[in-house]
Design a protein around this motif. Structure first.
Motif, PDB file in Angstrom:
ATOM      1  N   ALA A 138       0.687  -1.275   0.159  1.00 21.74           N
ATOM      2  CA  ALA A 138       0.035   0.145  -0.005  1.00 21.74           C
ATOM      3  C   ALA A 138       0.963   1.382  -0.080  1.00 21.74           C
ATOM      4  O   ALA A 138       0.478   2.159  -0.835  1.00 21.74           O
ATOM      5  N   LEU A 139       1.916   1.207   0.814  1.00 23.79           N
ATOM      6  CA  LEU A 139       2.788   2.313   0.797  1.00 23.79           C
ATOM      7  C   LEU A 139       3.497   2.599  -0.358  1.00 23.79           C
ATOM      8  O   LEU A 139       3.699   3.699  -1.004  1.00 23.79           O
ATOM      9  N   ALA A 140       3.972   1.504  -1.371  1.00 21.95           N
ATOM     10  CA  ALA A 140       4.442   1.615  -2.693  1.00 21.95           C
ATOM     11  C   ALA A 140       3.499   2.226  -3.529  1.00 21.95           C
ATOM     12  O   ALA A 140       3.671   3.078  -4.349  1.00 21.95           O
ATOM     13  N   ILE A 141       2.252   1.646  -3.434  1.00 19.08           N
ATOM     14  CA  ILE A 141       0.981   2.299  -4.272  1.00 19.08           C
ATOM     15  C   ILE A 141       0.773   3.778  -3.955  1.00 19.08           C
ATOM     16  O   ILE A 141       0.553   4.448  -5.115  1.00 19.08           O
ATOM     17  N   GLY A 142       0.751   4.102  -2.848  1.00 19.65           N
ATOM     18  CA  GLY A 142       0.532   5.573  -2.594  1.00 19.65           C
ATOM     19  C   GLY A 142       1.886   6.415  -2.901  1.00 19.65           C
ATOM     20  O   GLY A 142       1.410   7.437  -3.559  1.00 19.65           O
ATOM     21  N   THR A 143       2.908   5.858  -2.866  1.00 15.85           N
ATOM     22  CA  THR A 143       4.073   6.776  -3.152  1.00 15.85           C
ATOM     23  C   THR A 143       4.110   6.779  -4.598  1.00 15.85           C
ATOM     24  O   THR A 143       4.397   7.832  -5.377  1.00 15.85           O
ATOM     25  N   ALA A 144       4.037   5.813  -5.423  1.00 19.03           N
ATOM     26  CA  ALA A 144       4.038   5.887  -6.811  1.00 19.03           C
ATOM     27  C   ALA A 144       2.732   6.577  -7.592  1.00 19.03           C
ATOM     28  O   ALA A 144       2.979   7.524  -8.177  1.00 19.03           O
ATOM     29  N   THR A 145       1.742   6.689  -6.762  1.00 20.01           N
ATOM     30  CA  THR A 145       0.476   7.658  -7.105  1.00 20.01           C
ATOM     31  C   THR A 145       0.662   8.866  -6.851  1.00 20.01           C
ATOM     32  O   THR A 145       0.585   9.890  -7.659  1.00 20.01           O
ATOM     33  N   PHE A 146       1.746   9.178  -5.642  1.00 16.84           N
ATOM     34  CA  PHE A 146       2.023  10.554  -5.251  1.00 16.84           C
ATOM     35  C   PHE A 146       2.850  11.105  -6.384  1.00 16.84           C
ATOM     36  O   PHE A 146       2.771  12.285  -7.097  1.00 16.84           O
ATOM     37  N   LEU A 147       3.738  10.424  -6.891  1.00 18.43           N
ATOM     38  CA  LEU A 147       4.677  10.532  -7.939  1.00 18.43           C
ATOM     39  C   LEU A 147       4.208  10.780  -9.178  1.00 18.43           C
ATOM     40  O   LEU A 147       4.329  11.894  -9.866  1.00 18.43           O
ATOM     41  N   MET A 148       3.336   9.866  -9.688  1.00 23.01           N
ATOM     42  CA  MET A 148       2.771   9.808 -11.121  1.00 23.01           C
ATOM     43  C   MET A 148       1.799  11.238 -10.967  1.00 23.01           C
ATOM     44  O   MET A 148       1.682  11.794 -12.086  1.00 23.01           O
ATOM     45  N   ALA A 149       1.087  11.223 -10.248  1.00 24.37           N
ATOM     46  CA  ALA A 149      -0.015  12.307  -9.943  1.00 24.37           C
ATOM     47  C   ALA A 149       0.622  13.729 -10.040  1.00 24.37           C
ATOM     48  O   ALA A 149       0.210  14.564 -10.796  1.00 24.37           O
ATOM     49  N   THR A 150       1.719  13.824  -9.330  1.00 26.46           N
ATOM     50  CA  THR A 150       2.540  15.180  -9.160  1.00 26.46           C
ATOM     51  C   THR A 150       3.155  15.226 -10.757  1.00 26.46           C
ATOM     52  O   THR A 150       3.025  16.453 -11.128  1.00 26.46           O
ATOM     53  N   ILE A 151       3.721  14.418 -11.218  1.00 24.19           N
ATOM     54  CA  ILE A 151       4.159  14.466 -12.548  1.00 24.19           C
ATOM     55  C   ILE A 151       3.307  14.769 -13.631  1.00 24.19           C
ATOM     56  O   ILE A 151       3.264  15.550 -14.645  1.00 24.19           O
ATOM     57  N   GLY A 152       1.915  14.201 -13.389  1.00 25.28           N
ATOM     58  CA  GLY A 152       1.001  14.089 -14.608  1.00 25.28           C
ATOM     59  C   GLY A 152       0.138  15.420 -14.380  1.00 25.28           C
ATOM     60  O   GLY A 152      -0.022  16.160 -15.389  1.00 25.28           O
ATOM     61  N   VAL A 153       0.258  16.288 -13.339  1.00 23.37           N
ATOM     62  CA  VAL A 153      -0.293  17.616 -13.174  1.00 23.37           C
ATOM     63  C   VAL A 153       0.759  18.410 -13.951  1.00 23.37           C
ATOM     64  O   VAL A 153       0.325  19.356 -14.756  1.00 23.37           O
ATOM     65  N   MET A 154       2.055  18.438 -13.596  1.00 23.36           N
ATOM     66  CA  MET A 154       2.976  19.193 -14.349  1.00 23.36           C
ATOM     67  C   MET A 154       2.951  19.050 -15.996  1.00 23.36           C
ATOM     68  O   MET A 154       3.213  19.913 -16.603  1.00 23.36           O
ATOM     69  N   LEU A 155       2.688  17.775 -16.230  1.00 24.70           N
ATOM     70  CA  LEU A 155       2.844  17.435 -17.603  1.00 24.70           C
ATOM     71  C   LEU A 155       1.579  17.817 -18.229  1.00 24.70           C
ATOM     72  O   LEU A 155       1.448  17.948 -19.715  1.00 24.70           O
ATOM     73  N   GLY A 156       0.381  17.992 -17.574  1.00 25.37           N
ATOM     74  CA  GLY A 156      -1.026  18.126 -18.052  1.00 25.37           C
ATOM     75  C   GLY A 156      -1.159  19.256 -18.945  1.00 25.37           C
ATOM     76  O   GLY A 156      -1.856  19.009 -20.141  1.00 25.37           O
ATOM     77  N   GLY A 157      -0.458  20.495 -18.803  1.00 23.68           N
ATOM     78  CA  GLY A 157      -0.564  21.520 -19.580  1.00 23.68           C
ATOM     79  C   GLY A 157       0.007  21.363 -21.221  1.00 23.68           C
ATOM     80  O   GLY A 157      -0.342  21.850 -21.996  1.00 23.68           O
ATOM     81  N   VAL A 158       0.809  20.454 -21.128  1.00 23.72           N
ATOM     82  CA  VAL A 158       1.818  20.225 -22.263  1.00 23.72           C
ATOM     83  C   VAL A 158       1.069  19.076 -23.219  1.00 23.72           C
ATOM     84  O   VAL A 158       0.629  19.288 -24.174  1.00 23.72           O
ATOM     85  N   LEU A 159       0.808  17.693 -22.314  1.00 28.60           N
ATOM     86  CA  LEU A 159       0.324  16.414 -22.876  1.00 28.60           C
ATOM     87  C   LEU A 159      -1.124  16.354 -22.969  1.00 28.60           C
ATOM     88  O   LEU A 159      -1.636  15.716 -23.800  1.00 28.60           O
TER      89      LEU A 159
END
Length: 191
Positions: A138-159
């Protein structure tokens, strides 16, 4: 469950949140790091809690289905994987209401986080039958989600929405692979 499998599972579970975060980033247009971290943290916390809830539900019925537990885990992961692939291949884009309503309020973000984490709850239930350390997973899933969502928001305007669908397809394939591995290990065909 081997570390590499946990890592693959964690990142496949974060695909829905990544797609939603891309959408949020597209709405914001020029997201700040603060926006991205806030959304990533909310999604990550929710995605850490939901597999543990699913695991608790799965453990409560595990003694009744012990002979078939590996088939149940395989079936749940297969269905979730196929659903993610189907969603990724679907021609329907994210609903305009989801992307165009730029409401980034806490309740709206929690609702979005919950809607993208239902699959993690089902995976947690399936993992209860596989004897997996749910805290680590669960900690791995939460950490991966935190990283991916953070990256996703930043990339969202571009991609925008372009990448989100492909991420769901990859996540679905990984879930099916993990389910198949669990089944093969428990039936003596692997390892």
């Amino acid at each position: 469950m081997p570390f590499f499998s946990i890592l693959l599972l964690a990142f496949s579970m974060s695909c829905d949140a990544f797609a939603a975060a891309l959408c949020k980033g597209a709405v914001i247009r020029r997201p700040t790091l603060s926006d991205a971290l806030r959304i990533g943290l909310i999604f990550g916390i929710i995605e850490t809690i939901t597999p543990m809830l699913g695991w608790l539900i799965g453990r409560s019925v595990a003694s009744y289905v012990e002979q078939w537990d590996h088939w149940i885990a395989f079936g749940l992961l297969l269905m979730l994987g196929l659903h993610m692939i189907h969603e990724g291949l679907s021609k329907n884009e994210v609903a305009d209401d989801d992307c165009n309503s730029a409401q980034l309020s806490l309740p709206r973000l929690i609702l979005t986080g919950l809607s993208t984490s239902i699959d993690a709850m089902a995976v947690g239930a399936g993992l209860a039958f596989a004897g997996v350390n749910i805290i680590t997973t669960a900690l791995a899933i939460g950490t991966a989600t935190f990283l991916m969502a953070t990256i996703g928001v930043m990339l969202g305007g571009v991609l925008g929405k372009m990448v989100g669908k492909r991420a769901e397809i990859v996540g679905g394939i990984v879930l099916i692979g993990i389910g198949t591995t669990i089944l093969l290990e428990h039936t003596g065909h692997l390892g």
